[in-house]
Design an enzyme around this catalytic site. Structure first.
Site, PDB file in Angstrom:
ATOM      1  N   ASP A  16       0.861  -1.183   0.000  1.00  0.00           N
ATOM      2  CA  ASP A  16       0.000   0.000   0.000  1.00  0.00           C
ATOM      3  C   ASP A  16       0.895   1.230   0.000  1.00  0.00           C
ATOM      4  OD1 ASP A  16      -2.165  -1.613   0.095  1.00  0.00           O
ATOM      5  OD2 ASP A  16      -2.808  -1.074   2.112  1.00  0.00           O
ATOM      6  N   ASP A 135     -13.535  -6.439  -3.817  1.00  0.00           N
ATOM      7  CA  ASP A 135     -13.517  -6.458  -2.347  1.00  0.00           C
ATOM      8  C   ASP A 135     -14.859  -7.011  -1.885  1.00  0.00           C
ATOM      9  OD1 ASP A 135     -11.000  -5.317  -2.292  1.00  0.00           O
ATOM     10  OD2 ASP A 135     -11.737  -3.276  -2.037  1.00  0.00           O
TER      11      ASP A 135
END
Length: 261
Positions: A16, A135
């Site tokens: 990330d 997701d």
């Protein structure tokens, strides 16, 4: 119908990145700067990672420009495939990332609002470049059920869409994406293992490769994900904090009869 092609199972660390820095903590002792994505990417490459995924969690436009620089520098030093996602909203976004050196681009929220975007991207750049990131979570008790029992979420899993996750993955494949990145928001961060039931359901619905994400906690979690239909396994914190190495994960999968590079 999906048939296993016998290709090696890919092991993919995920980073990330916020304003050019790796976030969520990294604990590589041999790095001068564990917050530098280029240095970390090179370390994972040397360790035997098959691919890398960068997720841009920056909201600002200045952060986007920084991300392109990160991708450029990484592509100069790392020679395994690099997938970049986060904030990809347009065909132009994909073009910029591919020109900067990304091999694949993952698309998430923007495609939910406009599914045809996936077809546009696949047509322009080729299916092999476009990854649909899903997701997904089990539909919460009290919410309207979906056919499979899993729904697509946005906002880091906090907001349900009511869209069936398995149907959405299948639609993405029909629209031309080359790969599904299936992230379990229920399992994410638990280190209790991947959501195998969801993996099986998506595997049965698509013929494109599926990447399992969310839930990796020990070496014994990876082979079951492959048995459930994953073509690749993705993890973040277990690699970043040196709880597991790429080599350990590959050895554990090979011991279960899986082909690894």
């Amino acid at each position: 119908m999906y048939t296993d092609t016998g290709l090696a199972v890919r092991v993919i660390p995920c980073l990330d990145i916020d304003a050019g820095r790796v976030v969520k903590g990294v604990n590589f002792e041999n790095l001068r700067d564990a917050g530098d994505p280029v240095e970390l990417a090179a370390a994972y490459d040397a360790e035997g990672a098959d691919e890398l995924t960068f997720l841009d969690v920056t909201a600002s436009s200045s952060g986007r420009a920084t991300m392109l620089e990160v991708v450029r520098h990484t592509a100069e030093q790392v020679f395994i495939p690099l997938t970049v996602g986060g904030g990809v909203r347009t065909v132009a976004d994909v073009d910029l990332l591919l020109r900067a050196g990304a091999d694949k681009v993952s698309v998430n929220t923007a495609a939910i609002a406009r599914p045809d975007l996936l077809a546009d991207m696949a047509t322009q750049f080729g299916s092999q470049c476009i990854v649909l990131s899903v997701d997904a979570r089990k539909v919460p008790v009290g919410s309207s059920p979906t056919p499979s029992g899993w729904e697509v979420t946005t906002h880091g899993g906090r907001r349900g869409t009511g869209i069936d996750a398995v149907e959405w993955a299948a639609r993405g494949a029909d629209l031309g994406v080359g790969e599904i990145l299936l992230n379990s928001m229920d399992a994410d961060g638990t280190k209790a293992g991947f959501d195998l039931a969801m993996l099986r359901a998506v595997r049965a619905a698509v013929t494109v490769p599926v990447i399992a994400s969310g839930g990796a906690g020990n070496v014994d979690h990876f082979a079951p994900a492959v048995a459930a239909g994953a073509d690749a396994v993705l993890a973040a914190s277990v690699f970043h904090f040196r709880e597991l190495t790429i080599g350990q994960v590959k050895a554990a999968m090979a011991a279960e009869g899986n082909t690894v590079r």
